[in-house]
Structures are given as C-alpha cells and as structure tokens.
Design an enzyme around this catalytic site. Structure first.
Site, PDB file in Angstrom:
ATOM      1  CB  SER A   1      -1.064  -0.206   0.854  1.00 26.67           C
ATOM      2  OG  SER A   1      -0.355   0.331   3.128  1.00 26.67           O
TER       3      SER A   1
ATOM      4  CG  LEU B   1       9.080  -8.341   5.052  1.00 25.59           C
ATOM      5  CD1 LEU B   1       8.626  -9.808   5.685  1.00 25.59           C
ATOM      6  CD2 LEU B   1       8.884  -7.385   6.287  1.00 25.59           C
TER       7      LEU B   1
ATOM      8  CB  ILE C   1      19.504  -3.410   2.110  1.00 23.18           C
ATOM      9  CG1 ILE C   1      18.453  -3.366   2.261  1.00 23.18           C
ATOM     10  CG2 ILE C   1      19.832  -2.748   0.672  1.00 23.18           C
ATOM     11  CD1 ILE C   1      17.055  -3.642   0.698  1.00 23.18           C
TER      12      ILE C   1
ATOM     13  CG  HIS D   1       9.912   0.821  12.045  1.00 22.31           C
ATOM     14  ND1 HIS D   1      10.286  -0.754  11.958  1.00 22.31           N
ATOM     15  CD2 HIS D   1       9.735   1.087  13.444  1.00 22.31           C
ATOM     16  CE1 HIS D   1      10.243  -0.984  12.554  1.00 22.31           C
ATOM     17  NE2 HIS D   1      10.066  -0.290  13.740  1.00 22.31           N
TER      18      HIS D   1
ATOM     19  CG  ASP E   1      13.805  -0.958  12.031  1.00 21.69           C
ATOM     20  OD1 ASP E   1      13.699  -1.063  11.103  1.00 21.69           O
ATOM     21  OD2 ASP E   1      13.292  -2.162  12.508  1.00 21.69           O
TER      22      ASP E   1
ATOM     23  CD  GLU F   1       3.432   3.228   7.574  1.00 24.92           C
ATOM     24  OE1 GLU F   1       4.269   2.714   8.601  1.00 24.92           O
ATOM     25  OE2 GLU F   1       2.866   2.028   6.953  1.00 24.92           O
TER      26      GLU F   1
HETATM   27  C1  GAR Z   1       4.640  -0.462   6.657  1.00 26.86           C
HETATM   28  O1  GAR Z   1       3.200  -0.440   8.120  1.00 26.86           O
HETATM   29  C2  GAR Z   1       5.177   0.047   7.292  1.00 26.86           C
HETATM   30  O2  GAR Z   1       5.727   0.594   7.974  1.00 26.86           O
HETATM   31  C3  GAR Z   1       6.179  -1.657   7.721  1.00 26.86           C
HETATM   32  O3  GAR Z   1       5.586  -2.835   6.868  1.00 26.86           O
HETATM   33  C4  GAR Z   1       4.146  -2.208   6.267  1.00 26.86           C
HETATM   34  C5  GAR Z   1       4.076  -2.508   4.955  1.00 26.86           C
HETATM   35  O4  GAR Z   1       3.388  -1.754   4.575  1.00 26.86           O
HETATM   36  N1  GAR Z   1       7.353  -2.201   7.428  1.00 26.86           N
HETATM   37  C6  GAR Z   1       8.455  -1.930   8.645  1.00 26.86           C
HETATM   38  O5  GAR Z   1       7.813  -3.019   9.390  1.00 26.86           O
HETATM   39  C7  GAR Z   1       9.938  -2.686   8.321  1.00 26.86           C
HETATM   40  N2  GAR Z   1      10.332  -2.553   9.832  1.00 26.86           N
HETATM   41  P1  GAR Z   1       2.544  -1.770   2.799  1.00 26.86           P
HETATM   42  O6  GAR Z   1       2.726  -3.473   2.276  1.00 26.86           O
HETATM   43  O7  GAR Z   1       1.029  -1.622   2.927  1.00 26.86           O
HETATM   44  O8  GAR Z   1       3.172  -0.520   2.239  1.00 26.86           O
END
Ligand code: GAR
Length: 192
Positions: A12, A86, A89, A105, A146, A175
């Site tokens: 998203s 996930l 890198i 994050h 992070d 976000e």
């Molecule tokens: C988001 O909430 C992002 O902040 C988190 O994964 C989600 C992805 O959502 N990232 C982490 O937790 C990184 N450690 P999305 O696939 O709907 O964009």
C-alpha cells in the site's frame, strides 16, 4: 532521479509512492520495484502502472549481493525507498546508497525496532505494553535494521480499547500521508 521501491507485502505504501510521483513528483520517477518474493500485492500495483518488477530472493541478497548492485546499475537507480521490505539489504548496497536510501517503520524508533520487528508484530507489542502513543519513522538505511539517522517522525494516540486492526489503519493513514512527501523532500535536498 530514478527511484526503486523495495517491498515484500501488500504494497500500500508502494502504491502511494507510485501515485505521488506519477501525479506531482517533480524530482523523480519510480523506475523499478524490487521484491524478495513473488506474488506480492506490490507487484500487482507496479504492473498496473507499467513499472518493471524484479525479484531478488533473500538467499541471493545474502550470498550474492552483487546481483542486486548490478540490477540497480542496469535500471540507473539513484534513490531507494523501502516500503515493507523484510530482507536485510546487503552492506555493499547500503554503502553505495548511503544518504540515498530510506525506510519507513511503523513505530517511533528506536522503540519497537530491530530484527524481527515489522508489521503486525510492532503493533502487537505496542498494544501489549499498554503504550498510549505510537507513530511512524522515516529514516536513512544503514546495514543494521532500523538503525539509520531519523528523517521524520509523526505520532498518533493509542486509544482506550484500540485493536490491532484499528491501530494498523491509523498507522497506515499516517504513512500514506507522509512517506511519499518525505521521499520527495529527500530528493530535493539531493538535487541542490
Ligand atoms: C508498513 O506499515 C511499514 O511501515 C512496515 O511494513 C508495512 C508495509 O505495508 N515496515 C516495517 O515494519 C519495516 N520494519 P504495505 O505493504 O501496505 O506498504
């Protein structure tokens, strides 16, 4: 500037970034989506907007990081936005993209960050600890999960009776409202 989005999930945030740079991104265009697995929602979004996708599995990232570096050169990538990616890198790439790679994050780092802290796990921990506040962090990426310099944070309240779903929705809205804009500000700074 050519942006690569890295995503592992529903995508998203990837979609919001794609839309922003389609509609009003003066400083960049999304040139590539990188995933670490196939069948992600992010790939569906990229396809819809004619953005090429490449999959680099975690094993390749670990054992042959040069493949990712070569891919980024091939697409002429200048800037990387991680959006729910996930896998770690490789240091080779974080070093090359120092100051040109950002991550979002779903907590107020350094709280609820680090290896294994992603997505729902973060929200569950925040709820389990009875926190009254949480939020989002955009930060530069280095070779530790992070850990890079914080660029932007925004807070939200955790309400009485907040559920995983309602908290997720609050964070997602925060976000989407901020990440594409913060990326664009980073690109502007790089162009001065
Ligand atoms: C988001 O909430 C992002 O902040 C988190 O994964 C989600 C992805 O959502 N990232 C982490 O937790 C990184 N450690 P999305 O696939 O709907 O964009």
């Amino acid at each position: 500037m050519n942006i690569a989005i890295f995503a592992s999930g529903g995508g998203s945030n990837a979609l919001e970034i794609i839309r922003r740079f389609r509609e009003k991104g003066e400083n960049g265009r999304v040139a590539l989506l990188v995933t670490d697995r196939t069948g992600t929602g992010a790939e569906v979004h990229a396809r819809k907007y004619d953005i090429p996708s490449e999959t680099v599995p975690p094993k390749t990232l670990r054992e042959n990081p040069g493949e990712l570096s070569d891919l980024l050169v091939r697409y002429g990538i200048d800037f990387i936005a991680l959006a729910g990616f996930l896998a770690l890198i490789p240091a080779e790439v974080t070093r090359k993209f120092s100051g040109r790679m950002v991550n979002i994050h779903p907590s107020l780092l350094p709280d609820y960050g680090g290896k294994g802290m992603y997505g729902d796990r973060v929200h569950r921990a925040v709820l389990a600890d009875g926190q009254r506040k949480t939020g989002i962090t955009v930060h530069y990426v280095n070779e530790i999960y992070d850990d890079g310099e914080v660029i932007f944070q925004a807070e939200t309240d955790v309400a009485e009776g907040e559920t995983l779903e309602s908290l997720k929705e609050k964070i997602r809205r925060l976000e989407h409202a901020n990440y594409p804009r913060v990326i664009e500000e980073c690109l502007k700074k790089l162009q001065i």
